[in-house]
Motif scaffolding. Structure first.
Motif: not given
Length: 234
Positions: A32-52, A168-171, A224-228
């Motif tokens: 949930e944090g990854s989808v909404s957060a900014g940062g270095a991987g923001r564009t890459n993460l939001r382009s992953d169709p699995v995350m959408a 998926a295109t990201t971890l 753009g992934m934050t480890k718990p």
């Protein structure tokens, strides 16, 4: 009243509760944090169709759970006020049996001529009780709540089918797929039966791997992934 082996049980609507295991809950928080957060991987993460897809599934899943709880509350009220549709019949040997459907009634009484009068009377009583239930269900909103929950559940199932056809295109996307499998498939929290411990372990490994390779610019931060914080405790 003595119970019979042929007595049917009211088909109460039940659903697995939302799992609260460490890996599942932590991963949901991270994704949930990854989808909404900014940062270095923001564009890459939001382009992953699995995350959408995962975000849509999470919203649909939460809606289904809310609707399920609502219809269960209404169903409980109906059972307490009207009683689940049923009829009690006395068999030839004096045994009383409570029946909840016409099908069960036919199975228990059979089609012999000597049971015709009893069948007719029992069917009428069951139909009258069902009519009272239906009227109360409409009045209280139970019927609408049940339909809404079913439609939301169908939406979840449609998204699950789409998950299986989407790469998926990201971890984070891979972790999202495993998270969905756990939430939808595991029958109870921390289930020890195969393959749930193995899937939890794979999800934990994936999260650790993403963190470890982050120093090279292609791990957690890159996608753009934050480890718990508590994932190490798994």
């Amino acid at each position: 009243m003595a119970d019979s082996d042929n007595t049917t049980t009211p088909p109460h609507v039940t659903r697995r509760r939302v799992l609260a295991g460490t890996v599942v809950a932590s991963t949901a928080w991270a994704l949930e944090g990854s989808v909404s957060a900014g940062g270095a991987g923001r564009t890459n993460l939001r382009s992953d169709p699995v995350m959408a897809l995962w975000q849509k599934w999470e919203e649909a899943h939460k809606l289904t759970e809310r609707l399920c709880r609502r219809q269960q509350r209404l169903e409980t009220q109906l059972i307490e006020s009207v009683g689940f549709p049923c009829v009690t019949v006395r068999l030839a040997k004096g045994e009383e049996v409570t029946i909840h459907s016409i099908e069960a009634l036919k199975d228990i009484l059979g089609k012999e001529p000597y049971t015709a009068a009893l069948r007719k009377k029992a069917e009428a009583a069951l139909a009258a009780h069902q009519a009272r239930w239906n009227a109360a269900a409409e009045e209280t909103g139970y019927t609408a709540a049940l339909m809404a929950e079913r439609q939301a559940g169908e939406r979840v199932q449609d998204l699950l089918q789409t998950f299986s056809r989407t790469a998926a295109t990201t971890l984070a996307g891979v972790a999202g797929k495993l998270h969905v499998v756990l939430r939808e498939g595991e029958s109870e929290e921390e289930c020890s039966e195969f393959p749930w411990p193995q899937i939890r372990s794979a999800l934990s490994d994936l999260m650790h791997f993403a963190e470890d390779v982050g120093a090279d610019g292609c791990g957690v931060e890159a996608v753009g992934m934050t480890k718990p914080k508590n994932l190490r405790d798994v």
